[in-house]
Design a protein around this motif. Structure first.
Motif, PDB file in Angstrom:
ATOM      1  N   GLY A   1     -42.793 -10.077  -4.637  1.00 50.85           N
ATOM      2  CA  GLY A   1     -41.655  -9.328  -4.123  1.00 50.85           C
ATOM      3  C   GLY A   1     -41.498  -7.935  -4.701  1.00 50.85           C
ATOM      4  O   GLY A   1     -40.387  -7.423  -4.825  1.00 50.85           O
ATOM      5  N   PHE A   2     -42.623  -7.278  -5.018  1.00 52.01           N
ATOM      6  CA  PHE A   2     -42.543  -5.945  -5.628  1.00 52.01           C
ATOM      7  C   PHE A   2     -41.775  -4.963  -4.745  1.00 52.01           C
ATOM      8  O   PHE A   2     -40.953  -4.190  -5.222  1.00 52.01           O
ATOM      9  N   TYR A   3     -42.048  -4.982  -3.431  1.00 51.40           N
ATOM     10  CA  TYR A   3     -41.415  -4.013  -2.532  1.00 51.40           C
ATOM     11  C   TYR A   3     -39.905  -4.219  -2.474  1.00 51.40           C
ATOM     12  O   TYR A   3     -39.139  -3.261  -2.439  1.00 51.40           O
ATOM     13  N   THR A   4     -39.484  -5.465  -2.489  1.00 54.25           N
ATOM     14  CA  THR A   4     -38.041  -5.766  -2.483  1.00 54.25           C
ATOM     15  C   THR A   4     -37.385  -5.231  -3.745  1.00 54.25           C
ATOM     16  O   THR A   4     -36.296  -4.642  -3.688  1.00 54.25           O
ATOM     17  N   VAL A   5     -38.049  -5.405  -4.874  1.00 61.58           N
ATOM     18  CA  VAL A   5     -37.516  -4.898  -6.147  1.00 61.58           C
ATOM     19  C   VAL A   5     -37.447  -3.373  -6.113  1.00 61.58           C
ATOM     20  O   VAL A   5     -36.459  -2.772  -6.559  1.00 61.58           O
ATOM     21  N   PHE A   6     -38.486  -2.745  -5.563  1.00 64.86           N
ATOM     22  CA  PHE A   6     -38.480  -1.285  -5.421  1.00 64.86           C
ATOM     23  C   PHE A   6     -37.294  -0.828  -4.577  1.00 64.86           C
ATOM     24  O   PHE A   6     -36.575   0.103  -4.939  1.00 64.86           O
TER      25      PHE A   6
ATOM     26  N   GLN B   1     -34.478  -2.387  -3.951  1.00 65.39           N
ATOM     27  CA  GLN B   1     -33.217  -2.650  -4.647  1.00 65.39           C
ATOM     28  C   GLN B   1     -32.946  -1.585  -5.710  1.00 65.39           C
ATOM     29  O   GLN B   1     -31.812  -1.125  -5.870  1.00 65.39           O
ATOM     30  N   ALA B   2     -33.988  -1.201  -6.431  1.00 67.93           N
ATOM     31  CA  ALA B   2     -33.835  -0.175  -7.466  1.00 67.93           C
ATOM     32  C   ALA B   2     -33.463   1.162  -6.835  1.00 67.93           C
ATOM     33  O   ALA B   2     -32.589   1.882  -7.337  1.00 67.93           O
ATOM     34  N   LEU B   3     -34.114   1.498  -5.720  1.00 68.47           N
ATOM     35  CA  LEU B   3     -33.811   2.750  -5.031  1.00 68.47           C
ATOM     36  C   LEU B   3     -32.374   2.740  -4.508  1.00 68.47           C
ATOM     37  O   LEU B   3     -31.641   3.723  -4.658  1.00 68.47           O
ATOM     38  N   ASN B   4     -31.957   1.637  -3.918  1.00 71.96           N
ATOM     39  CA  ASN B   4     -30.595   1.529  -3.393  1.00 71.96           C
ATOM     40  C   ASN B   4     -29.562   1.666  -4.503  1.00 71.96           C
ATOM     41  O   ASN B   4     -28.476   2.230  -4.291  1.00 71.96           O
ATOM     42  N   ALA B   5     -29.882   1.147  -5.683  1.00 73.16           N
ATOM     43  CA  ALA B   5     -28.952   1.228  -6.812  1.00 73.16           C
ATOM     44  C   ALA B   5     -28.795   2.658  -7.306  1.00 73.16           C
ATOM     45  O   ALA B   5     -27.737   3.052  -7.795  1.00 73.16           O
ATOM     46  N   MET B   6     -29.854   3.462  -7.170  1.00 74.40           N
ATOM     47  CA  MET B   6     -29.819   4.846  -7.641  1.00 74.40           C
ATOM     48  C   MET B   6     -29.374   5.833  -6.568  1.00 74.40           C
ATOM     49  O   MET B   6     -28.846   6.893  -6.878  1.00 74.40           O
ATOM     50  N   CYS B   7     -29.607   5.471  -5.300  1.00 70.67           N
ATOM     51  CA  CYS B   7     -29.368   6.413  -4.207  1.00 70.67           C
ATOM     52  C   CYS B   7     -28.604   5.741  -3.070  1.00 70.67           C
ATOM     53  O   CYS B   7     -29.183   4.956  -2.310  1.00 70.67           O
ATOM     54  N   PRO B   8     -27.316   6.026  -2.925  1.00 75.86           N
ATOM     55  CA  PRO B   8     -26.522   5.387  -1.865  1.00 75.86           C
ATOM     56  C   PRO B   8     -26.841   5.886  -0.466  1.00 75.86           C
ATOM     57  O   PRO B   8     -26.217   5.456   0.498  1.00 75.86           O
ATOM     58  N   TYR B   9     -27.828   6.775  -0.346  1.00 72.56           N
ATOM     59  CA  TYR B   9     -28.214   7.300   0.962  1.00 72.56           C
ATOM     60  C   TYR B   9     -29.545   6.714   1.432  1.00 72.56           C
ATOM     61  O   TYR B   9     -30.026   7.064   2.511  1.00 72.56           O
ATOM     62  N   SER B  10     -30.126   5.823   0.643  1.00 75.95           N
ATOM     63  CA  SER B  10     -31.405   5.219   1.020  1.00 75.95           C
ATOM     64  C   SER B  10     -31.243   4.277   2.209  1.00 75.95           C
ATOM     65  O   SER B  10     -32.198   4.030   2.944  1.00 75.95           O
ATOM     66  N   VAL B  11     -30.029   3.754   2.390  1.00 77.76           N
ATOM     67  CA  VAL B  11     -29.702   2.900   3.539  1.00 77.76           C
ATOM     68  C   VAL B  11     -28.500   3.524   4.236  1.00 77.76           C
ATOM     69  O   VAL B  11     -27.449   3.697   3.605  1.00 77.76           O
ATOM     70  N   PRO B  12     -28.618   3.898   5.503  1.00 73.22           N
ATOM     71  CA  PRO B  12     -27.468   4.488   6.201  1.00 73.22           C
ATOM     72  C   PRO B  12     -26.249   3.568   6.143  1.00 73.22           C
ATOM     73  O   PRO B  12     -26.343   2.374   6.414  1.00 73.22           O
ATOM     74  N   GLY B  13     -25.120   4.125   5.745  1.00 68.53           N
ATOM     75  CA  GLY B  13     -23.895   3.345   5.641  1.00 68.53           C
ATOM     76  C   GLY B  13     -23.623   2.790   4.262  1.00 68.53           C
ATOM     77  O   GLY B  13     -22.500   2.358   3.976  1.00 68.53           O
ATOM     78  N   LEU B  14     -24.631   2.787   3.388  1.00 69.33           N
ATOM     79  CA  LEU B  14     -24.445   2.233   2.044  1.00 69.33           C
ATOM     80  C   LEU B  14     -23.416   3.034   1.258  1.00 69.33           C
ATOM     81  O   LEU B  14     -22.559   2.462   0.577  1.00 69.33           O
ATOM     82  N   ARG B  15     -23.468   4.339   1.374  1.00 71.80           N
ATOM     83  CA  ARG B  15     -22.528   5.199   0.655  1.00 71.80           C
ATOM     84  C   ARG B  15     -21.092   4.874   1.055  1.00 71.80           C
ATOM     85  O   ARG B  15     -20.215   4.744   0.216  1.00 71.80           O
ATOM     86  N   ASP B  16     -20.848   4.724   2.375  1.00 69.30           N
ATOM     87  CA  ASP B  16     -19.501   4.414   2.852  1.00 69.30           C
ATOM     88  C   ASP B  16     -19.044   3.043   2.368  1.00 69.30           C
ATOM     89  O   ASP B  16     -17.871   2.848   2.032  1.00 69.30           O
ATOM     90  N   ALA B  17     -19.966   2.084   2.334  1.00 65.42           N
ATOM     91  CA  ALA B  17     -19.629   0.740   1.865  1.00 65.42           C
ATOM     92  C   ALA B  17     -19.229   0.771   0.391  1.00 65.42           C
ATOM     93  O   ALA B  17     -18.303   0.065  -0.029  1.00 65.42           O
ATOM     94  N   ILE B  18     -19.932   1.599  -0.391  1.00 63.50           N
ATOM     95  CA  ILE B  18     -19.605   1.716  -1.820  1.00 63.50           C
ATOM     96  C   ILE B  18     -18.221   2.315  -1.982  1.00 63.50           C
ATOM     97  O   ILE B  18     -17.412   1.831  -2.793  1.00 63.50           O
TER      98      ILE B  18
END
Length: 200
Positions: free
Chosen positions: A28-33, A35-52
Motif C-alpha cells: 500500500g505504498f501509494y495509499t500511504v503517499f 495520505q501523507a500528501l493530503n495531510a500536508m496539502c488540503p488542495y491535493s483533493v478538490p473539496g478537502l480544504r472546505d471540509a477541513i
C-alpha cells in the motif's frame, strides 16, 4: 545551471514515488503517499480544504484554522501558496508519469500499471475538472497554473478537444473574474495577489 539540477531532482523524486508504488503495491505504498500528501496539502483533493474548514469548531482561532490548513508557524500567505503549488505540481508529476517509460528503463516489470486506481491521467483530469467546478477560492487559479505547468502537455495529448475547451475556460474573462472576486488586489496591502494574477 542550478535550475536544471533542481528540475532533474524533482523528476527523479516523481519517478521514485511511482516505482516504489508499483514495487510495493501490496504494502500500500501509494495509499500511504496519498495520505501523507493530503495531510500536508488540503488542495491535493478538490473539496478537502472546505471540509477541513467546516470541521473546525465554531469560533476556532485564526491560528487553529491556519494549522488545520497546513500553514507552518508564522508562514506568510505568499510562502504558503508557493508551497501548496509545489505540492500539487508534484502530485501532477506523479499522475502524469508514463509507466511505459519506467519499463523501458527497467525500473518496473513489463506490464506494470500506474498505481492510481483509475489511471494517472484520468485522476489528473478529474482533479482539474472538480477544482474548476467548485466555487473559486483565493488560490484556485494559481493551483491550476501549477498543475498545468507540470502536466499541461500530457493533458492536451491525452484529452484532445476536451483539454482545449478547458484551457479556453481558464483563459476566459468569466473565470478570471470569478477568481478576482475572491482575491486581494489592493496594492497598498503587502499580502496581495497582483503579481500572482499577472503571472496567471
Amino acid at each position: 545551471p542550478d535550475c536544471i539540477k533542481h528540475g532533474e531532482t524533482k523528476f527523479a523524486l516523481v519517478y521514485i514515488v511511482v516505482v516504489l508504488s508499483i514495487t510495493f503495491a501490496k504494502e500500500g505504498f501509494y495509499t500511504v503517499f496519498q495520505q501523507a500528501l493530503n495531510a500536508m496539502c488540503p488542495y491535493s483533493v478538490p473539496g478537502l480544504r472546505d471540509a477541513i474548514v467546516e470541521a473546525q469548531a465554531a469560533g476556532a482561532s485564526r491560528d487553529a484554522q491556519r494549522e488545520a490548513l497546513g500553514y507552518l508557524n508564522q508562514e506568510t500567505n505568499a510562502d504558503y501558496i508557493a508551497r501548496m503549488q509545489a505540492m500539487v505540481g508534484f502530485q501532477a508529476g506523479v499522475l502524469q508519469t508514463p509507466v511505459k517509460f519506467l519499463e523501458e528503463l527497467n525500473l518496473v516489470p513489463a506490464g506494470s500499471r500506474h498505481p492510481s486506481a483509475i489511471g494517472g491521467v484520468v485522476e489528473l483530469w478529474q482533479w482539474l475538472a472538480l477544482t474548476m467546478n467548485r466555487p473559486a477560492g483565493r488560490w484556485t487559479p494559481y493551483l491550476i497554473q501549477a498543475v498545468l505547468a507540470v502536466a499541461g502537455n500530457t493533458i492536451v495529448k491525452h484529452c484532445g478537444a476536451q483539454a482545449k475547451k478547458l484551457l479556453s475556460v481558464l483563459a476566459s474573462d468569466a473565470f478570471i473574474e470569478r477568481c478576482r472576486a475572491v482575491g486581494v488586489f489592493d496594492s497598498s496591502k503587502e499580502d496581495n495577489d497582483l503579481d500572482r494574477m499577472n503571472a496567471y
